[in-house]
Design a protein around this motif. Sequence first.
Motif, PDB file in Angstrom:
ATOM      1  N   HIS A 125       0.821  -1.209   0.000  1.00 27.70           N
ATOM      2  CA  HIS A 125       0.000   0.000   0.000  1.00 27.70           C
ATOM      3  C   HIS A 125       0.859   1.264   0.000  1.00 27.70           C
ATOM      4  O   HIS A 125       0.479   2.301   0.541  1.00 27.70           O
ATOM      5  CB  HIS A 125      -0.969   0.012   1.190  1.00 27.70           C
ATOM      6  N   TYR A 126       2.012   1.162  -0.660  1.00 29.29           N
ATOM      7  CA  TYR A 126       2.901   2.314  -0.804  1.00 29.29           C
ATOM      8  C   TYR A 126       3.287   2.500  -2.270  1.00 29.29           C
ATOM      9  O   TYR A 126       3.125   1.598  -3.094  1.00 29.29           O
ATOM     10  CB  TYR A 126       4.196   2.109  -0.009  1.00 29.29           C
ATOM     11  N   ALA A 127       3.832   3.676  -2.555  1.00 28.12           N
ATOM     12  CA  ALA A 127       4.542   3.904  -3.808  1.00 28.12           C
ATOM     13  C   ALA A 127       6.025   3.818  -3.482  1.00 28.12           C
ATOM     14  O   ALA A 127       6.485   4.429  -2.508  1.00 28.12           O
ATOM     15  CB  ALA A 127       4.208   5.278  -4.384  1.00 28.12           C
ATOM     16  N   VAL A 128       6.769   3.045  -4.269  1.00 26.51           N
ATOM     17  CA  VAL A 128       8.204   2.944  -4.044  1.00 26.51           C
ATOM     18  C   VAL A 128       8.921   3.487  -5.273  1.00 26.51           C
ATOM     19  O   VAL A 128       8.597   3.148  -6.415  1.00 26.51           O
ATOM     20  CB  VAL A 128       8.655   1.491  -3.745  1.00 26.51           C
ATOM     21  N   ASN A 129       9.879   4.366  -5.051  1.00 27.78           N
ATOM     22  CA  ASN A 129      10.639   4.961  -6.143  1.00 27.78           C
ATOM     23  C   ASN A 129      11.763   4.012  -6.562  1.00 27.78           C
ATOM     24  O   ASN A 129      12.593   3.622  -5.733  1.00 27.78           O
ATOM     25  CB  ASN A 129      11.213   6.309  -5.715  1.00 27.78           C
ATOM     26  N   VAL A 130      11.766   3.644  -7.840  1.00 30.79           N
ATOM     27  CA  VAL A 130      12.725   2.665  -8.323  1.00 30.79           C
ATOM     28  C   VAL A 130      13.833   3.288  -9.169  1.00 30.79           C
ATOM     29  O   VAL A 130      14.832   2.627  -9.465  1.00 30.79           O
ATOM     30  CB  VAL A 130      12.021   1.562  -9.150  1.00 30.79           C
ATOM     31  N   GLN A 131      13.671   4.530  -9.562  1.00 32.68           N
ATOM     32  CA  GLN A 131      14.707   5.205 -10.357  1.00 32.68           C
ATOM     33  C   GLN A 131      14.587   6.701 -10.157  1.00 32.68           C
ATOM     34  O   GLN A 131      13.490   7.221  -9.930  1.00 32.68           O
ATOM     35  CB  GLN A 131      14.551   4.848 -11.834  1.00 32.68           C
ATOM     36  N   GLN A 132      15.725   7.391 -10.236  1.00 35.35           N
ATOM     37  CA  GLN A 132      15.725   8.831 -10.027  1.00 35.35           C
ATOM     38  C   GLN A 132      16.781   9.497 -10.892  1.00 35.35           C
ATOM     39  O   GLN A 132      17.839   8.935 -11.146  1.00 35.35           O
ATOM     40  CB  GLN A 132      16.007   9.150  -8.553  1.00 35.35           C
ATOM     41  N   LEU A 148       9.679   4.219   0.452  1.00 37.70           N
ATOM     42  CA  LEU A 148       8.243   3.999   0.374  1.00 37.70           C
ATOM     43  C   LEU A 148       7.522   5.281   0.768  1.00 37.70           C
ATOM     44  O   LEU A 148       7.818   5.875   1.792  1.00 37.70           O
ATOM     45  CB  LEU A 148       7.829   2.863   1.318  1.00 37.70           C
ATOM     46  N   THR A 149       6.575   5.698  -0.064  1.00 40.02           N
ATOM     47  CA  THR A 149       5.823   6.920   0.228  1.00 40.02           C
ATOM     48  C   THR A 149       4.331   6.618   0.169  1.00 40.02           C
ATOM     49  O   THR A 149       3.894   5.760  -0.613  1.00 40.02           O
ATOM     50  CB  THR A 149       6.162   8.036  -0.777  1.00 40.02           C
ATOM     51  N   PRO A 150       3.536   7.288   0.979  1.00 33.16           N
ATOM     52  CA  PRO A 150       2.086   7.030   0.992  1.00 33.16           C
ATOM     53  C   PRO A 150       1.443   7.423  -0.327  1.00 33.16           C
ATOM     54  O   PRO A 150       1.738   8.469  -0.890  1.00 33.16           O
ATOM     55  CB  PRO A 150       1.581   7.889   2.158  1.00 33.16           C
TER      56      PRO A 150
END
Length: 269
Positions: A125-132, A148-150
């Motif tokens: 139930h999170y958004a996870v950043n996989v690349q930046q 992990l971000t809401p």
Amino acid sequence: MSNGEQNATGRGTSRGDSQGGVQSVDRAITVLEILAREGHAGVSEVAAEIGVHKSTAFRLLAALEERDLVEQNTDRGKYQLAFGILRLASAIPTRIDMARQAQPIMDDLALQFDETINLAVVREHYAVNVQQSRSTAAVASQNWVGQLTPLHATSSGKILLAYMPDEQRDSILDQAGLPKLTENTVTSRKALLDQLAEVRETGLATAFEELEVGLNAAATAVRDHTGEVVGALSASGPAYRYDKARIKSTEEDLKLAGSRISHRMGWLG
């Protein structure tokens, strides 16, 4: 047949070899893309879309049919993609690395926007950043990779929520709730659902100081070859610099970048 003239297979002779051959390849690929998009099409439809005579379209389709790339169906002789396409596709890894496909486009966007660009996917139930990708102006900014971000308080999360099945979205919101992180965080489910409906209409999600005070962001969807939204491409920056006017002025470029990544993932839309 004179020099530069094409033969029945679309191949040129003499000085026309190179130009005619490239044109034939381009037209053949366009035919495959038309059939992939439409499902099936007749000779007249193909000819009209690529701007050639019916006889040329017929020769292209016949050449593709000979290679088992297209076939005629029972619907009045219309053409559709054939099993030869699967043979070619089987040589591609079954899972395309979305982060790898996105990286050069993200790098270009970071330089263009002079802001931080992230690619996020859903995890539980999170958004996870996989690349930046970070620009020179954002070198000192936070590294979001792996964090992990809401979903309800980020632009990426809103994109991911907006396009997921209702049952999955309701389950996530029931489990995670809508905790208040700043004064601007959306904590009403009705208000959030209204926002998500707008996201689906505009193709853009925003978050104005909803995760952190002083941080704004905007995001758009990334799709796979089926058209399913599998990721979210976002740009974020300080609220004083990446404000509503700046987000509005860069909205189309962000959407274009999302479409370019989607295209690299096989989406034909």
